[in-house]
Design a protein around this motif. Structure first.
Motif, PDB file in Angstrom:
ATOM      1  N   THR A  74       0.977  -1.069   0.078  1.00  0.00           N
ATOM      2  CA  THR A  74      -0.009   0.110  -0.105  1.00  0.00           C
ATOM      3  C   THR A  74       1.009   1.307   0.000  1.00  0.00           C
ATOM      4  O   THR A  74       0.630   2.085  -0.610  1.00  0.00           O
ATOM      5  CB  THR A  74      -0.933  -0.161   1.303  1.00  0.00           C
ATOM      6  N   HIS A  75       2.106   1.210   0.772  1.00  0.00           N
ATOM      7  CA  HIS A  75       2.809   2.504   1.025  1.00  0.00           C
ATOM      8  C   HIS A  75       4.029   2.436   0.286  1.00  0.00           C
ATOM      9  O   HIS A  75       4.713   3.675   0.177  1.00  0.00           O
ATOM     10  CB  HIS A  75       2.852   2.661   2.611  1.00  0.00           C
ATOM     11  N   ASN A  76       4.562   1.317  -0.169  1.00  0.00           N
ATOM     12  CA  ASN A  76       5.625   1.215  -1.083  1.00  0.00           C
ATOM     13  C   ASN A  76       6.898   2.154  -0.458  1.00  0.00           C
ATOM     14  O   ASN A  76       7.394   3.096  -1.221  1.00  0.00           O
ATOM     15  CB  ASN A  76       5.241   1.734  -2.553  1.00  0.00           C
ATOM     16  N   PRO A  77       7.578   1.522   0.557  1.00  0.00           N
ATOM     17  CA  PRO A  77       8.604   2.294   1.222  1.00  0.00           C
ATOM     18  C   PRO A  77       9.752   1.874   0.617  1.00  0.00           C
ATOM     19  O   PRO A  77       9.872   1.153  -0.263  1.00  0.00           O
ATOM     20  CB  PRO A  77       8.639   1.647   2.543  1.00  0.00           C
ATOM     21  N   PRO A  78      11.012   2.545   0.724  1.00  0.00           N
ATOM     22  CA  PRO A  78      12.210   2.520  -0.064  1.00  0.00           C
ATOM     23  C   PRO A  78      12.802   1.210   0.050  1.00  0.00           C
ATOM     24  O   PRO A  78      13.310   0.742  -0.491  1.00  0.00           O
ATOM     25  CB  PRO A  78      13.003   3.544   0.454  1.00  0.00           C
ATOM     26  N   ILE A  79      12.623   0.458   1.569  1.00  0.00           N
ATOM     27  CA  ILE A  79      13.105  -0.518   1.862  1.00  0.00           C
ATOM     28  C   ILE A  79      11.818  -1.667   2.041  1.00  0.00           C
ATOM     29  O   ILE A  79      11.097  -1.386   2.850  1.00  0.00           O
ATOM     30  CB  ILE A  79      14.019  -0.748   3.021  1.00  0.00           C
ATOM     31  N   GLN A  80      11.688  -2.619   1.245  1.00  0.00           N
ATOM     32  CA  GLN A  80      10.505  -3.528   1.600  1.00  0.00           C
ATOM     33  C   GLN A  80      10.979  -4.777   2.066  1.00  0.00           C
ATOM     34  O   GLN A  80       9.902  -5.480   2.833  1.00  0.00           O
ATOM     35  CB  GLN A  80       9.890  -3.753   0.211  1.00  0.00           C
ATOM     36  N   SER A  81      12.090  -5.244   2.275  1.00  0.00           N
ATOM     37  CA  SER A  81      12.589  -6.441   2.905  1.00  0.00           C
ATOM     38  C   SER A  81      13.964  -6.435   3.317  1.00  0.00           C
ATOM     39  O   SER A  81      14.565  -5.612   2.979  1.00  0.00           O
ATOM     40  CB  SER A  81      12.184  -7.756   1.978  1.00  0.00           C
ATOM     41  N   ALA A  82      14.478  -7.304   3.951  1.00  0.00           N
ATOM     42  CA  ALA A  82      15.662  -7.493   4.404  1.00  0.00           C
ATOM     43  C   ALA A  82      16.853  -7.422   3.378  1.00  0.00           C
ATOM     44  O   ALA A  82      17.760  -6.965   3.541  1.00  0.00           O
ATOM     45  CB  ALA A  82      16.013  -8.756   5.527  1.00  0.00           C
ATOM     46  N   ASP A  83      16.341  -8.007   2.090  1.00  0.00           N
ATOM     47  CA  ASP A  83      17.159  -8.056   0.988  1.00  0.00           C
ATOM     48  C   ASP A  83      17.386  -6.744   0.658  1.00  0.00           C
ATOM     49  O   ASP A  83      18.353  -6.392   0.006  1.00  0.00           O
ATOM     50  CB  ASP A  83      16.469  -8.754  -0.081  1.00  0.00           C
ATOM     51  N   ASP A  84      16.774  -5.687   1.020  1.00  0.00           N
ATOM     52  CA  ASP A  84      16.985  -4.362   0.558  1.00  0.00           C
ATOM     53  C   ASP A  84      17.980  -3.367   1.489  1.00  0.00           C
ATOM     54  O   ASP A  84      17.918  -1.991   1.025  1.00  0.00           O
ATOM     55  CB  ASP A  84      15.744  -3.531   0.452  1.00  0.00           C
ATOM     56  N   CYS A  85      18.374  -3.913   2.330  1.00  0.00           N
ATOM     57  CA  CYS A  85      19.230  -3.076   3.330  1.00  0.00           C
ATOM     58  C   CYS A  85      20.262  -4.013   4.059  1.00  0.00           C
ATOM     59  O   CYS A  85      20.523  -5.089   3.590  1.00  0.00           O
ATOM     60  CB  CYS A  85      18.403  -2.619   4.579  1.00  0.00           C
ATOM     61  N   ASP A  86      21.269  -3.031   4.779  1.00  0.00           N
ATOM     62  CA  ASP A  86      22.501  -3.889   5.475  1.00  0.00           C
ATOM     63  C   ASP A  86      21.897  -4.724   6.577  1.00  0.00           C
ATOM     64  O   ASP A  86      21.088  -4.402   7.221  1.00  0.00           O
ATOM     65  CB  ASP A  86      23.356  -2.681   5.409  1.00  0.00           C
ATOM     66  N   GLU A  87      22.850  -5.282   7.043  1.00  0.00           N
ATOM     67  CA  GLU A  87      22.703  -6.163   8.244  1.00  0.00           C
ATOM     68  C   GLU A  87      22.608  -4.980   9.416  1.00  0.00           C
ATOM     69  O   GLU A  87      23.251  -3.997   9.476  1.00  0.00           O
ATOM     70  CB  GLU A  87      23.852  -6.950   8.589  1.00  0.00           C
ATOM     71  N   ALA A  88      21.646  -5.302  10.321  1.00  0.00           N
ATOM     72  CA  ALA A  88      21.531  -4.186  11.451  1.00  0.00           C
ATOM     73  C   ALA A  88      23.005  -4.078  12.094  1.00  0.00           C
ATOM     74  O   ALA A  88      23.243  -2.828  12.507  1.00  0.00           O
ATOM     75  CB  ALA A  88      20.465  -4.751  12.435  1.00  0.00           C
ATOM     76  N   TRP A  89      23.753  -4.909  12.384  1.00  0.00           N
ATOM     77  CA  TRP A  89      24.814  -4.605  13.431  1.00  0.00           C
ATOM     78  C   TRP A  89      25.969  -3.840  12.575  1.00  0.00           C
ATOM     79  O   TRP A  89      26.744  -3.098  13.006  1.00  0.00           O
ATOM     80  CB  TRP A  89      25.658  -6.130  13.663  1.00  0.00           C
ATOM     81  N   THR A  90      25.971  -3.976  11.181  1.00  0.00           N
ATOM     82  CA  THR A  90      26.733  -3.067  10.086  1.00  0.00           C
ATOM     83  C   THR A  90      26.379  -1.639  10.357  1.00  0.00           C
ATOM     84  O   THR A  90      26.802  -0.677  10.581  1.00  0.00           O
ATOM     85  CB  THR A  90      26.702  -3.581   8.903  1.00  0.00           C
ATOM     86  N   VAL A  91      24.966  -1.388  10.225  1.00  0.00           N
ATOM     87  CA  VAL A  91      24.213  -0.330  10.358  1.00  0.00           C
ATOM     88  C   VAL A  91      24.578   0.440  11.585  1.00  0.00           C
ATOM     89  O   VAL A  91      24.930   1.587  11.926  1.00  0.00           O
ATOM     90  CB  VAL A  91      22.891   0.069  10.286  1.00  0.00           C
ATOM     91  N   TYR A  92      24.438  -0.292  12.712  1.00  0.00           N
ATOM     92  CA  TYR A  92      25.146   0.283  14.076  1.00  0.00           C
ATOM     93  C   TYR A  92      26.395   0.553  14.092  1.00  0.00           C
ATOM     94  O   TYR A  92      26.717   1.775  14.551  1.00  0.00           O
ATOM     95  CB  TYR A  92      25.048  -0.950  15.151  1.00  0.00           C
ATOM     96  N   ARG A  93      27.325  -0.181  13.474  1.00  0.00           N
ATOM     97  CA  ARG A  93      28.715   0.239  13.644  1.00  0.00           C
ATOM     98  C   ARG A  93      28.988   1.603  12.622  1.00  0.00           C
ATOM     99  O   ARG A  93      29.689   2.560  13.286  1.00  0.00           O
ATOM    100  CB  ARG A  93      29.406  -0.807  12.966  1.00  0.00           C
ATOM    101  N   ARG A  94      28.303   1.765  11.564  1.00  0.00           N
ATOM    102  CA  ARG A  94      28.295   2.978  10.677  1.00  0.00           C
ATOM    103  C   ARG A  94      27.873   4.088  11.379  1.00  0.00           C
ATOM    104  O   ARG A  94      28.599   5.078  11.347  1.00  0.00           O
ATOM    105  CB  ARG A  94      27.719   2.726   9.401  1.00  0.00           C
TER     106      ARG A  94
END
Length: 176
Positions: A74-94
Motif C-alpha cells: 500500500t505504501h511502497n517504502p524504499p526498503i521492502q524487505s531484509a534484502d534491500d538493506c544492510d545487516e543491522a549490526w553493520t548499520v550500528y557500526r556505521r
C-alpha cells in the motif's frame, strides 16, 4: 514514538534496526519511517535465522505476512524487505562511528540479537574499534525492554528460545 520525537526535535533518530530474521519486518519499519517523513533514517535488518519464519500463532488475518505485505504494497517504502538493506549490526557500526563520543542513547525494544552481533564485531571500514570498544566510546545509555522474555521469546514464540535468551544473556554479560 521515536519518529514523533525526531520530528519535534526532542531526539535525533539516526537508525531503526529490526531484530528478527522475518524478512518483511524491516519493510514495516521503513513504511513507518517514510510515513513520518523520515525515509532518510538508516534502517537495518537482522539477517540470521532466528525469527525467520512467521511467528507461531500469528497466522490468519493478523499474520505477519498478510499485515506487513499489505502495509508495504500500500505504501511502497524504499526498503521492502531484509534484502534491500544492510545487516543491522553493520548499520550500528556505521552510525555509531559517525557520532560524537558518549552521545548516543539506544532504545532496544525486543530481542537483543543485533546488539549481541554488534558487541561481537571487530574493526572494519567504519571504525578501528571492536564492537565492545565502539559501544563504550559512543553510547551514553541503553534502555531495553526485557530482552530475555519479551514477546514470549523464552518459550519459542518467534524462534528458538536458546537463540533469543542466549543473545540477551550475551549482551547483558558483555555490555561495557
Amino acid at each position: 514514538l521515536a519518529n514523533a520525537l525526531h520530528l519535534s526535535g526532542e531526539a535525533e533518530l539516526i537508525a531503526v534496526l529490526h531484530n528478527t530474521g522475518f524478512k518483511l519486518g524491516v519493510g514495516g519499519v521503513s513504511t513507518i519511517n517514510t510515513f513520518y517523513g523520515n525515509a532518510n533514517v538508516e534502517v537495518g535488518a537482522f539477517k540470521g535465522t532466528f525469527g525467520q519464519d512467521e511467528c507461531n500463532g500469528c497466522a490468519g488475518a493478523f499474520g505477519q505476512n498478510q499485515y506487513l505485505g499489505t502495509m508495504i504494497s500500500t505504501h511502497n517504502p524504499p526498503i521492502q524487505s531484509a534484502d534491500d538493506c544492510d545487516e543491522a549490526w553493520t548499520v550500528y557500526r556505521r552510525v555509531l562511528a559517525a557520532q560524537p563520543d558518549n552521545s548516543v542513547n539506544i532504545a532496544s525494544i525486543g530481542m537483543l540479537t543485533n546488539l549481541a552481533l554488534l558487541l561481537q564485531s571487530g574493526p572494519d571500514e567504519y571504525s578501528p574499534l571492536s564492537g565492545v570498544d565502539l559501544v563504550s566510546a559512543k553510547v551514553d545509555r541503553i534502555v531495553y525492554m526485557d530482552g530475555g522474555y519479551n514477546f514470549e521469546c523464552a518459550v519459542g514464540f518467534v524462534g528458538d528460545a536458546d537463540d533469543c535468551a542466549g543473545t540477551s544473556q550475551y549482551t547483558i554479560d558483555n555490555w561495557p
